[in-house]
Design a protein around this motif. Structure first.
Motif, PDB file in Angstrom:
ATOM      1  N   GLY A  70      28.976  67.749  52.379  1.00 31.56           N
ATOM      2  CA  GLY A  70      29.571  68.752  51.944  1.00 31.56           C
ATOM      3  C   GLY A  70      29.559  68.364  50.300  1.00 31.56           C
ATOM      4  N   ASN A  71      30.263  69.209  49.388  1.00 30.22           N
ATOM      5  CA  ASN A  71      29.992  69.264  48.131  1.00 30.22           C
ATOM      6  C   ASN A  71      30.821  68.300  47.348  1.00 30.22           C
ATOM      7  OD1 ASN A  71      32.458  70.796  48.178  1.00 30.22           O
ATOM      8  ND2 ASN A  71      31.956  71.856  46.363  1.00 30.22           N
ATOM      9  N   GLY A  72      31.473  67.136  47.745  1.00 30.60           N
ATOM     10  CA  GLY A  72      32.241  66.503  46.890  1.00 30.60           C
ATOM     11  C   GLY A  72      32.929  65.177  47.783  1.00 30.60           C
ATOM     12  N   SER A  73      33.797  64.617  47.048  1.00 29.70           N
ATOM     13  CA  SER A  73      34.445  63.251  47.424  1.00 29.70           C
ATOM     14  C   SER A  73      35.059  63.535  48.695  1.00 29.70           C
ATOM     15  CB  SER A  73      35.462  62.785  46.172  1.00 29.70           C
ATOM     16  OG  SER A  73      36.478  63.740  45.967  1.00 29.70           O
ATOM     17  N   HIS A  74      35.335  64.572  49.232  1.00 30.31           N
ATOM     18  CA  HIS A  74      36.070  65.025  50.520  1.00 30.31           C
ATOM     19  C   HIS A  74      34.969  64.437  51.618  1.00 30.31           C
ATOM     20  CE1 HIS A  74      33.935  68.574  49.140  1.00 30.31           C
ATOM     21  NE2 HIS A  74      33.847  68.503  50.570  1.00 30.31           N
ATOM     22  N   VAL A  75      33.925  64.439  51.500  1.00 31.62           N
ATOM     23  CA  VAL A  75      33.141  64.133  52.440  1.00 31.62           C
ATOM     24  C   VAL A  75      33.327  62.559  53.079  1.00 31.62           C
ATOM     25  CG1 VAL A  75      30.482  63.002  52.901  1.00 31.62           C
ATOM     26  CG2 VAL A  75      30.988  65.307  51.815  1.00 31.62           C
ATOM     27  N   ASP A  76      33.846  61.487  52.222  1.00 32.51           N
ATOM     28  CA  ASP A  76      34.303  60.216  52.665  1.00 32.51           C
ATOM     29  C   ASP A  76      35.529  60.172  53.804  1.00 32.51           C
ATOM     30  OD1 ASP A  76      32.095  58.924  51.523  1.00 32.51           O
ATOM     31  OD2 ASP A  76      33.004  58.593  49.626  1.00 32.51           O
ATOM     32  N   PRO A  77      36.577  60.952  53.276  1.00 33.90           N
ATOM     33  CA  PRO A  77      37.767  60.724  54.052  1.00 33.90           C
ATOM     34  C   PRO A  77      37.452  61.679  55.425  1.00 33.90           C
ATOM     35  CG  PRO A  77      38.198  61.999  52.123  1.00 33.90           C
ATOM     36  CD  PRO A  77      36.806  61.377  51.733  1.00 33.90           C
ATOM     37  N   ILE A  78      36.558  62.559  55.265  1.00 35.00           N
ATOM     38  CA  ILE A  78      36.297  63.477  56.417  1.00 35.00           C
ATOM     39  C   ILE A  78      35.602  62.398  57.332  1.00 35.00           C
ATOM     40  CG2 ILE A  78      34.778  65.291  57.729  1.00 35.00           C
ATOM     41  CD1 ILE A  78      35.283  66.961  54.947  1.00 35.00           C
ATOM     42  N   ALA A  79      34.739  61.596  56.908  1.00 36.60           N
ATOM     43  CA  ALA A  79      33.750  60.843  57.747  1.00 36.60           C
ATOM     44  C   ALA A  79      34.882  59.526  58.213  1.00 36.60           C
ATOM     45  CB  ALA A  79      32.684  60.113  56.949  1.00 36.60           C
TER      46      ALA A  79
END
Length: 196
Positions: A70-79
């Motif tokens: 994805g396009n931002g820092s939200h990739v880490d909490p999703i993972a």
């Protein structure tokens, strides 16, 4: 047409592309267990929090490997939620809702996608006016501008490198760099296209 950053995801392959008028001096690099967007060596200094972030991670979940991009820092909490055993739909929805759209001059949506080891692919976005998370069974695109609701798109790529190259070459304006991911018999492969 300028659509900004975007993801394309299908059941077996996906990609993320950075398109930018404001910060074109960026590239994707492999760091630790993620692909990371960051400034090039010649980029001007900036304190913009949306310029550098992990854009793609492959994590081990209770049901096997899952790719998230994805396009931002939200990739880490999703993972992280996927690693804890959250269903992909919940991990996407909760993380996108919690972090919300980007509070910049354009109210930029956050976009993300997952490809699971169980052949399930999802795409999501949070905009100022909506949160959308959908299961996809054909290549689907969502972008930050103009195309900020999921829509079908042709994607011929069968490998991570082909996916990164194909989305980089799409005729949307201001391509900067791209990352690709594909499921293989031995797990997920990833690839980077920095337009070199």
């Amino acid at each position: 047409m300028y659509v900004g950053r975007f993801v394309v995801v299908g059941p077996e392959v996906g990609a993320y592309r950075v398109s930018s008028r404001s910060f074109p001096n960026r590239e994707i690099a492999a760091r630790d267990e993620a692909l990371t967007v960051g400034p090039t060596d010649d980029a001007p200094a900036t304190d913009n929090p949306y310029v550098s972030y992990n854009c793609l991670r492959v994590v081990e979940t209770p049901t096997g490997e899952t790719a998230v991009f994805g396009n931002g820092s939200h990739v880490d909490p999703i993972a992280e939620k996927l690693e804890l055993g959250y269903p992909a739909r919940d991990a996407l929805a909760e993380s996108l809702l919690a972090l919300d759209y980007e509070k910049d001059d354009y109210d930029t949506p956050r976009i993300a996608a997952t490809i699971g080891g169980d052949s399930e692919a999802l795409i999501g976005t949070v905009r100022k006016d909506a949160l959308l998370v959908e299961t996809v069974d054909e290549p689907t695109l969502v972008a930050t501008y103009e195309k900020n609701a999921p829509e079908a798109i042709d994607l011929e790529a069968g490998s991570a490198a082909a996916a990164a190259s194909e989305v980089y070459d799409l005729e949307f304006e201001h391509a900067v760099c791209a990352a690709g991911v594909a499921r293989t018999d031995s797990g997920f492969e990833t690839a980077i296209e920095n337009g070199d």
